[in-house]
Design a protein around this motif. Sequence first.
Motif, PDB file in Angstrom:
ATOM      1  N   ASP A 143       0.820  -1.204   0.000  1.00 55.02           N
ATOM      2  CA  ASP A 143       0.000   0.000   0.000  1.00 55.02           C
ATOM      3  C   ASP A 143       0.855   1.256   0.000  1.00 55.02           C
ATOM      4  OD1 ASP A 143       0.983  -0.565   2.505  1.00 55.02           O
ATOM      5  OD2 ASP A 143      -0.754   0.260   3.563  1.00 55.02           O
TER       6      ASP A 143
ATOM      7  N   ARG B  36       0.831   4.011  -2.963  1.00 55.01           N
ATOM      8  CA  ARG B  36       0.607   5.442  -2.690  1.00 55.01           C
ATOM      9  C   ARG B  36       1.731   6.280  -3.293  1.00 55.01           C
ATOM     10  NH1 ARG B  36       1.307   8.700   2.280  1.00 55.01           N
ATOM     11  NH2 ARG B  36       2.211   6.864   3.250  1.00 55.01           N
TER      12      ARG B  36
ATOM     13  N   LYS C 218       1.073   6.481  -7.203  1.00 57.98           N
ATOM     14  CA  LYS C 218      -0.031   7.369  -7.567  1.00 57.98           C
ATOM     15  C   LYS C 218       0.326   8.820  -7.342  1.00 57.98           C
ATOM     16  CE  LYS C 218      -3.742   4.025  -6.762  1.00 57.98           C
ATOM     17  NZ  LYS C 218      -4.959   3.690  -5.963  1.00 57.98           N
ATOM     18  N   THR C 219       1.029   9.107  -6.235  1.00 58.16           N
ATOM     19  CA  THR C 219       1.432  10.493  -5.967  1.00 58.16           C
ATOM     20  C   THR C 219       2.454  10.960  -6.994  1.00 58.16           C
ATOM     21  OG1 THR C 219       1.068  10.089  -3.601  1.00 58.16           O
ATOM     22  CG2 THR C 219       2.321  12.051  -4.210  1.00 58.16           C
TER      23      THR C 219
END
Length: 352
Positions: A221, A225, A228-229
């Motif tokens: 996860d 993250r 995606k950032t």
Amino acid sequence: MDGAKSRKTAGRHKDHDERRETGMSGVGSEASGDASGGELKLHITETIQSLTRDLQNEMKSLKADLKRELADFKDEFGNDFKKEFNNFRSEVNQKLQTVAEDVRDHGARMIEVEKRIEEVESANTELKNALLHTLKHQKLLRAQLTDLEGRSRHNNVRIYGIKEGAEGTSMIHFIDSFLKKELGLENNTDLQIQRAHRSLGPKPQNEEVSRSILVNFQRYDVKDRILKTAWSKKITFEGRAVTVAHDLPTEVNNKLREYKDIKKVLKEKQIRFQTPYPAKMRIHWESGPRTYNNAAEVREDMNKRGFQVEPRQTPEISWEQRLARSVHWNRVDGGCSTRAREKLEAFRRQPD
């Protein structure tokens, strides 16, 4: 004068007497001439008859000689012909016997050849089936291996664009501070980086070229993250663009490269697309999304839809296709010798 007249008169009497004598002698000559002509004709007739008899005798002799010579020639020719024919027949019989022996020898060798060919066909069929089974099994194992390799890289990311040597003495600390700074994360955020290092390979001599950085996170996860950032921002390092991407197996990357020209066309047309793992492509058409298994399917469908996408110059040929092309025949039941005998039966001479 009288003397001259008397001489003329005497001359005339003399001429008259000569003419009369001549006439008398002429009559006698004609009589003797008629007798000589008859004898001449008789002589000529006898001569002709004699010549005719001689000619007939010569013709008969010549005819008898010709008959005798023809008879001798006939006998001689017949004897010579019989002799030559007997010699020829002996030679032919001898050669036919040799040919018959060769045919029998070749027949035995052909039977042996047919037997060996049948054995080779059987072995080749078994080997082909075994090879196809092995290739199929190898393809399955390769897919499983690629899947396992992809799962082992599930928590990895690759960072492109950071020049060589910028990491200093600790790659983990450098990446931790770089991501927090560029992605706007809090300093107390624990990224749980397990490992971080440059990709394997020699260091490039050109400073403008740098190796990618492989980063392994403990938790998926956190990795998700970070990705995606990073994809939502424009990241740079010392004026150079930095890209963050999944760490995928080599085989998957090779398949994804096949979509390069397709992605270019879709971006120009502003058509949304995705590349689901491992190497598929999902395109969101106006009629709805459609998922493709490989680049060839995408090219074919896009060309049908009116998009100009050039096919690959050298399409990859599988080992199964190569094997099928190398063997242009398939073995049928019955074997080579049986099929040959069946074909030869059509040429068998029927008894009268």
